[in-house]
Design an enzyme around this catalytic site. Structure first.
Site, PDB file in Angstrom:
ATOM      1  N   HIS A  17       0.830  -1.205   0.000  1.00  0.00           N
ATOM      2  CA  HIS A  17       0.000   0.000   0.000  1.00  0.00           C
ATOM      3  C   HIS A  17       0.869   1.260   0.000  1.00  0.00           C
ATOM      4  O   HIS A  17       0.670   2.166  -0.828  1.00  0.00           O
ATOM      5  CB  HIS A  17      -0.920   0.001   1.228  1.00  0.00           C
ATOM      6  CG  HIS A  17      -1.826   1.199   1.285  1.00  0.00           C
ATOM      7  ND1 HIS A  17      -3.080   1.204   0.717  1.00  0.00           N
ATOM      8  CD2 HIS A  17      -1.649   2.437   1.829  1.00  0.00           C
ATOM      9  CE1 HIS A  17      -3.635   2.387   0.911  1.00  0.00           C
ATOM     10  NE2 HIS A  17      -2.788   3.148   1.584  1.00  0.00           N
ATOM     11  N   GLU A  18       1.815   1.309   0.907  1.00  0.00           N
ATOM     12  CA  GLU A  18       2.679   2.498   0.987  1.00  0.00           C
ATOM     13  C   GLU A  18       3.594   2.601  -0.227  1.00  0.00           C
ATOM     14  O   GLU A  18       3.914   3.699  -0.681  1.00  0.00           O
ATOM     15  CB  GLU A  18       3.500   2.466   2.275  1.00  0.00           C
ATOM     16  CG  GLU A  18       2.671   2.478   3.547  1.00  0.00           C
ATOM     17  CD  GLU A  18       1.676   3.629   3.599  1.00  0.00           C
ATOM     18  OE1 GLU A  18       1.981   4.723   3.068  1.00  0.00           O
ATOM     19  OE2 GLU A  18       0.567   3.427   4.150  1.00  0.00           O
ATOM     20  N   HIS A  21       1.905   4.588  -2.969  1.00  0.00           N
ATOM     21  CA  HIS A  21       2.082   6.037  -2.820  1.00  0.00           C
ATOM     22  C   HIS A  21       3.497   6.456  -3.227  1.00  0.00           C
ATOM     23  O   HIS A  21       3.694   7.440  -3.945  1.00  0.00           O
ATOM     24  CB  HIS A  21       1.837   6.453  -1.368  1.00  0.00           C
ATOM     25  CG  HIS A  21       0.435   6.236  -0.891  1.00  0.00           C
ATOM     26  ND1 HIS A  21      -0.672   6.741  -1.527  1.00  0.00           N
ATOM     27  CD2 HIS A  21      -0.044   5.556   0.189  1.00  0.00           C
ATOM     28  CE1 HIS A  21      -1.769   6.394  -0.876  1.00  0.00           C
ATOM     29  NE2 HIS A  21      -1.404   5.670   0.178  1.00  0.00           N
TER      30      HIS A  21
END
Length: 362
Positions: A17-18, A21
């Site tokens: 998820h990170e 980004h």
């Protein structure tokens, strides 16, 4: 080993998820100052190409840091490579990339299941009905039933196997509101005799437990790429629909669904159980948790990606950002909500662990 596997899956989903980004920002040439897994003090950290990578003490998520948020940053505020100075579509991509990454990972995991394990070819049922989950404070929990128990008989009548056994058992329970029922269940090889009294809800008996067939799914190799992709897409869409329906039910029927909300402790316990079972269950678990992370982060709540996206949408409608004090109040309220909810769920889930229940003599 099962617990370590579940923890590794959760950590991997957070990293993905990170990373969504992070790569969406760096791909567009946007400055990034930090990439952290967890919150709080850094346990391990390393500086590379101006980015501080860190593993932190509180494993409740992670974040990507930008120089925009650092008061002591030496980068000029008008630097065109700062996130806040980029056009709205570029900033929107950075915010949405975490959700997109989790959805893509879920799809890839389901595809991997089809490649490594195969596609479903039926269900090998054994007698009994498995108790998958028990809601605290409901009749099932009051009777002594626990997740993982196998119901063998109800009122002296043996329970069959497969999906029909679940349907029949649910029908018997629904037809006996406020009546004391004698059940036999198996737990860790031991047979238990319990009294179960379904509550009366609109004339139907309810016990507050999730029941499923006892047995294991049978898999076979896919006949070709089209069957493999078709099965992957079907399961992917089904999991997304179930997840969205679950969040909708939480909002529309909060009193009934709130007790079913689980935190990281319960998720790890479920993952560990599935890891011990082997087969395709762990693939579906990883995909489902990844989809849940995606949907949860898409909600327009403070500190979540959806909250950031909502602020960005308001900025686009106003033609300028909201005042800093309003954005700060929005984020601070989200931090308190997140920490408070996490603590409540961890305490609730820990208190329901079988080992804790045994220590408390329940």
């Amino acid at each position: 080993m099962g617990v370590l596997t579940a923890l590794a899956i959760l950590a991997g989903l957070i990293v993905v998820h990170e990373a969504g980004h992070f790569f969406a920002a760096t791909w567009q040439g946007i400055r990034v100052s930090g990439f952290s897994i967890g919150f709080g003090p850094a346990l391990l950290q390393r500086q590379r190409r101006g980015v501080q990578f860190a593993l932190r003490a509180i494993p409740l998520g992670g974040y990507v840091a930008f120089p925009d948020d650092e008061e002591d940053s030496e980068i000029p505020s008008d630097d065109p490579d700062l996130l806040r100075n980029r056009p709205l579509p570029q900033r929107a991509l950075v915010i949405a990339a975490g959700v997109i990454a989790n959805l893509l990972l879920a799809w890839a995991v389901l595809l991997g299941q089809g490649l490594l394990v195969g596609v479903p070819a039926g269900f090998s049922a054994t007698p009994g009905v498995l108790v998958a989950a028990v809601q605290p404070g409901q009749p099932a929990a009051a009777s002594g039933l626990m997740a993982g128990d196998r119901i063998l008989s109800l009122g002296g009548v043996a329970v069959g196997g497969g999906s029909k056994a679940v349907v029949d058992l649910v029908a018997d329970i629904q037809g006996a509101p406020e009546r004391s029922l004698q059940i036999q269940a198996e737990r860790n090889g031991e047979t238990l005799s319990l009294r179960l009294t379904p509550s009366d809800r609109d004339g139907l008996g309810r016990i507050g437990a999730q029941l499923q067939p006892n047995g294991s799914e049978v898999f076979r190799p896919a006949k070709g790429p089209l069957e493999l992709l078709g099965q992957t897409n079907r399961v992917f869409v089904q999991l997304i629909r179930r997840t969205v329906d679950g969040f909708v039910a939480l909002v529309t029927h909060f009193g009934e669904t709130a007790p079913q909300v689980s935190g990281p402790v319960k998720i790890v316990e479920m993952g560990a159980s599935l890891a011990r079972q082997g087969g395709g269950s762990l693939f579906v678990f990883a995909a489902l948790i990844s989809i849940n992370l995606a949907v949860l982060n898409a909600l327009p709540l403070p500190l979540l990606d959806g909250g950031q996206f909502a602020l960005l949408l308001l900025e686009g409608l106003r033609g300028k950002p909201l005042p800093d004090r309003l954005q700060m109040a929005f984020m601070q309220s989200g931090f308190l909500l997140l920490v408070g909810l996490s603590v409540v769920l961890i305490v609730k889930d820990t208190s329901q662990l079988s080992v804790v229940q045994q220590l408390l003599g329940r």
